[in-house]
Design an enzyme around this catalytic site. Structure first.
Site, PDB file in Angstrom:
ATOM      1  N   GLN A 193      -7.192  -4.426  10.210  1.00 28.50           N
ATOM      2  CA  GLN A 193      -6.040  -4.103  11.045  1.00 28.50           C
ATOM      3  C   GLN A 193      -6.304  -2.902  11.950  1.00 28.50           C
ATOM      4  OE1 GLN A 193      -1.965  -4.800   9.318  1.00 28.50           O
ATOM      5  NE2 GLN A 193      -3.058  -4.707   7.381  1.00 28.50           N
ATOM      6  N   ASP A 247      -3.228   8.068   5.047  1.00 31.70           N
ATOM      7  CA  ASP A 247      -2.691   6.726   5.271  1.00 31.70           C
ATOM      8  C   ASP A 247      -3.251   6.165   6.572  1.00 31.70           C
ATOM      9  OD1 ASP A 247      -1.204   4.462   4.908  1.00 31.70           O
ATOM     10  OD2 ASP A 247       0.677   5.324   5.629  1.00 31.70           O
ATOM     11  N   GLU A 248      -3.393   4.846   6.673  1.00 29.60           N
ATOM     12  CA  GLU A 248      -3.897   4.168   7.875  1.00 29.60           C
ATOM     13  C   GLU A 248      -5.246   4.750   8.312  1.00 29.60           C
ATOM     14  OE1 GLU A 248      -2.502   1.569   8.733  1.00 29.60           O
ATOM     15  OE2 GLU A 248      -0.342   1.667   8.402  1.00 29.60           O
ATOM     16  N   LYS A 268       0.826  -1.209   0.000  1.00 26.68           N
ATOM     17  CA  LYS A 268       0.000   0.000   0.000  1.00 26.68           C
ATOM     18  C   LYS A 268       0.860   1.258   0.000  1.00 26.68           C
ATOM     19  CE  LYS A 268       0.172   1.086   4.684  1.00 26.68           C
ATOM     20  NZ  LYS A 268       0.329   2.364   5.374  1.00 26.68           N
ATOM     21  N   THR A 269       2.043   1.218   0.628  1.00 29.18           N
ATOM     22  CA  THR A 269       2.900   2.408   0.635  1.00 29.18           C
ATOM     23  C   THR A 269       3.393   2.721  -0.762  1.00 29.18           C
ATOM     24  OG1 THR A 269       3.606   1.885   2.895  1.00 29.18           O
ATOM     25  CG2 THR A 269       4.940   3.464   1.666  1.00 29.18           C
ATOM     26  N   ARG A 298       2.183 -11.081  10.412  1.00 28.53           N
ATOM     27  CA  ARG A 298       3.565 -10.575  10.517  1.00 28.53           C
ATOM     28  C   ARG A 298       4.552 -11.631  10.043  1.00 28.53           C
ATOM     29  NH1 ARG A 298       2.321  -6.201   9.694  1.00 28.53           N
ATOM     30  NH2 ARG A 298       0.282  -7.177   9.443  1.00 28.53           N
TER      31      ARG A 298
END
Length: 763
Positions: A261, A230-231, A42-43, A607
């Site tokens: 998340q 973002d987020e 996504k970044t 993770r």
């Protein structure tokens, strides 16, 4: 025949992007929600979108608002965009965190909320100092209504976008019997007087300005042609309203996030913000990034099967080209120590096979879980590091508790005395402590004995003498009990009777709850040693472990701290009811908290890149008692075809999976995991009182000065009755009585006082 023109070369920022990522970059107009699953790049998509807007001249860098949640994320975004846009990012002043962007705006419009542009932003300590002053001015008991609790409430109200006049009556009732909103208003007025604001004000003040001043709102709407967030799943109500105001009427708002998340509700995050995006912005484009570049198929499928049990989600299906990999391993062990041993063995085997310790992590639900792993790794010489916190025995509450225990074991331990004489607060100010130090140096005695001897003098104020008397008497009583009670029980008693437990219970923050869990784990750890002395010696050896040495290390951290990170080999211990999902969280938040706990489990599993191992124990020692643990409901929700189970207990997988399949009530909590303890006087106090060992008035037990330290109190030879002396506090006077090192003096201006001879001079 003329040749057709050559196709324009593809911009470099599009190279390597998959089709959904390209869509997220090229869909520039109108509202866009990019649902970016874990590890889906996504970044890369977000920074490419910024570069595309700048490169195609859709907007100048100064016309783009891009907000993140951390300075680290802002720096990373700035660096990436600068690298692919030839440095154009340097002219992009509105890229930063919510707070940094809001602070810049506020300094330009501070007068609209009664401030000046050179305003000060208070840190937490300054904020608490102001609130304590207001609580005292309101004639409230700060112990009953602590400043930290009020600070947490005010922060919560600000996260919701509420000014003091908007606080609902039910919310105001939470503090000081309905005076919460009143104190909030007084706090805001005090900040205006100081030309200051706290972090919550940065956004709230700008929200008030945008609500009330149409010209300011219109100017920012005209300025920002494109907004990127973002987020987005971590936004609170105030941030959501702020963004919504600025996005109209263009609606060129692109939000990137993952509803699966959203794990920060305790910081004010509202998962509903991302869930209702398409309703808030009709016609919004919903783009799902589902190709995962991090994990194997088994890991992704296990995580997907788990999170599918949440009702509040938009839904997506992660997939990967990395390969199937190994199934997620689920291991059942007998107890906590076996869990730590098993993880240590697995890591050593991985290391012998050529694996790097830097690629290994242990993710825990709560910080108290780290202790057994730390001690096991020290015992076997396995290097480790704690990320996002201190090692267990370095945490402030543990060091405080150890100081109490050290002073009981060795009353001459002045360092321990210094740490706890006013912790929790006993009304002993710096001046009182300084006088104890002065007398101890002059008489060459340990601080505890010096303090006990000063109780018979007027060197301290009556309030300080009472507080110090209670403390000295407590130490004497606990020293007496140390020879009669098991040392773990002694630790629990002194934490209760000292007021330390009550202090943390009054602090309603999530951090305080974790500190209480750490103290419970400390008492449990003591049960493994035959005496208090043996335990304290063990702690000294553990603290001497050289954590800073260079080389590879296993990483130990909480799941919350691990968000955004990834590891080849991952261990997830403590998957039992009450631990994970957290009993405390479910008690406080019900079904919403259960779904957040499940999202946290999803974050934990994703993770892992190559291997993930989940462990659960059949027995845990909770508050000193062995308790049978029910495996976490999350284990039964993992799809069977993507996990590999191993257990040393009878019944194995079929037993715990059957247990949960038969349960219709998702909140059939394991109440035994949280036995209640007294919040006032502990059982040791009650036993001693009933046996007649003391009267129940600890300030009367001045015998502490005899039992605390076996040192003498011989008086000075150069003093005698009728002699004129000088005292730094009371002035000149004449000695009228003498007993050992205690003098009774008629002072010229202060009357008759009892003082210690080391505080007088004959000059």
């Amino acid at each position: 025949m003329p040749e057709s023109p050559a196709a324009a070369p593809e911009p470099p920022y599009l190279a390597g992007l998959n089709p959904p990522q390209r869509e997220a970059v090229l869909t520039t107009e109108g509202p866009v929600l990019v649902l970016a699953g874990a590890g889906t790049g996504k970044t890369a998509a977000l920074t490419a979108r910024l570069a595309h807007i700048i490169a195609t001249r859709l907007a100048w860098p100064s016309q783009i608002l891009a907000v993140t949640f951390t300075n680290k994320a802002a720096r990373e975004m700035r660096g990436r965009v600068s690298a692919i846009s030839g440095g154009a990012i340097e002219g992009m002043p509105w890229l930063g965190t919510f707070h940094s962007v809001a602070a810049r705006m506020l300094r330009s419009h501070a007068e609209l909320v009664g401030l000046k542009s050179n305003l000060t932003i208070l840190d937490t300590d300054d904020q608490l100092r102001v609130l304590k002053q207001l609580i005292q001015a309101a004639n409230l008991d700060e112990k009953r209504w602590p400043a930290r609790q009020l600070a947490g409430l005010i922060d919560r109200w600000k996260n919701r976008g509420w000014t003091s006049s908007q606080v609902e009556p039910g919310e105001s009732e939470i503090f000081a019997n309905g005076r919460g909103a009143e104190l909030y208003a007084a706090y805001q007025e005090r900040l205006k007087t100081l030309n200051a604001c706290d972090f919550g004000d940065l956004l709230l003040h700008m929200l008030v300005i945008l609500r009330r001043h149409a010209d300011v709102l219109a100017a920012y709407r005209e300025r920002f042609k494109y907004i990127l967030v973002d987020e987005y799943q971590d936004t609170n109500q105030a941030q959501y309203e702020w963004l919504k105001l600025l996005a109209d009427p263009r609606r060129n708002l692109c939000c990137v996030g993952d509803d699966d998340q959203s794990i920060y509700s305790w910081r004010g995050a509202e998962v509903a913000n991302i869930l209702r995006f398409d309703r808030d912005f009709p016609g919004a484009a919903i783009i799902r990034l589902e190709q995962n570049y991090r994990s194997t198929s088994h890991i992704l499928a296990a995580a997907a099967g788990l999170i599918a049990h949440n009702a509040g989600r938009l839904g997506k299906t992660l997939w990967t080209n990395v390969g199937d990999g190994e199934p997620v391993k689920v291991i059942g062990v007998w107890d906590g120590p076996e869990e730590a041993r098993r993880v240590g063995e697995e890591i050593e085997g991985y290391q012998r096979g050529g694996g790097s310790l830097d690629d290994v992590a242990i993710l825990v639900r709560a910080q108290f879980q780290t202790r057994e792993f730390e001690e096991r790794f020290i015992a076997i010489g396995l290097p480790y590091q704690i990320i996002g916190g201190f090692r267990f025995y370095e945490r402030a509450e543990i060091r405080d508790a150890l100081a109490y225990l050290r002073l009981i074991a060795q009353p001459a331990d002045d360092l321990a005395f210094e740490r706890i004489v006013n912790q929790p607060k006993r009304g002993l100010g710096d001046k009182a402590v300084a006088r104890i130090h002065a007398f101890a140096r002059a008489s060459r005695q340990p601080l505890l004995l010096a303090a006990a001897q000063m109780l018979d003098s007027d060197e301290l104020t009556p309030q300080a003498r009472r507080s110090l008397g209670n403390f000295v008497a407590d130490i004497a009583r606990w020293r007496d009990q140390a020879s009669k009670l098991p040392h773990p029980e002694l630790a629990r008693i002194l934490l209760d009777e000292s007021g330390y437990t009550a202090m943390l219970q009054a602090d309603r923050t999530a951090e305080a709850a974790g500190r209480l869990e750490n103290l419970a784990e400390l008492a449990r750890a003591m049960e493994e040693y035959e005496s208090l002395g043996a335990f304290l010696e063990h702690v000294s050896l553990v603290m001497d472990n050289d954590e800073a040495r260079a080389g590879e290390k296993v990483t130990i951290m909480t799941i919350h701290a691990a968000k955004g990170l990834e590891f080849d080999r991952l261990f997830l211990p403590g998957w039992e009811e009450g631990v994970f999902p957290s009993q405390r969280s479910m008690d406080e938040g019900g079904l919403a908290s259960l779904e957040e706990e499940r999202r946290l489990a999803y974050v934990a599993i994703t993770r892992a890149r190559r291997q993930a191992t989940i462990l659960h124990a059949a027995n845990r020692r909770i508050y000193g008692q062995w308790t049978s643990s029910l495996p976490s409901r999350f284990l039964a929700e993992l799809p069977k075809e993507h996990i590999e189970e191993e257990t040393t207990m009878t019944g194995g997988e079929s037993l715990w999976r059957a247990q949960w399949s038969e349960r219709s009530d998702p909140f059939a909590h394991v109440a035994a995991l949280r036995p209640q303890r007294s919040q006032t006087r502990g059982p040791g106090w009650q036993r001693a009182a009933s046996s007649g060992n003391f009267s129940g008035q600890p300030e009367r037990i001045i015998e502490a000065r005899a039992s605390a330290v076996s040192l003498g109190n011989k008086g000075r030879d150069d003093l005698s009755l009728g002699q004129r002396v000088f005292h730094g506090k009371f002035g000149y006077g004449t000695i009228v009585g003498q007993e050992g090192n205690k003098l009774e003096i008629d002072f010229e201006h202060s009357g008759r006082k009892k003082v210690l001879d080391s505080f007088v001079s004959t000059d």
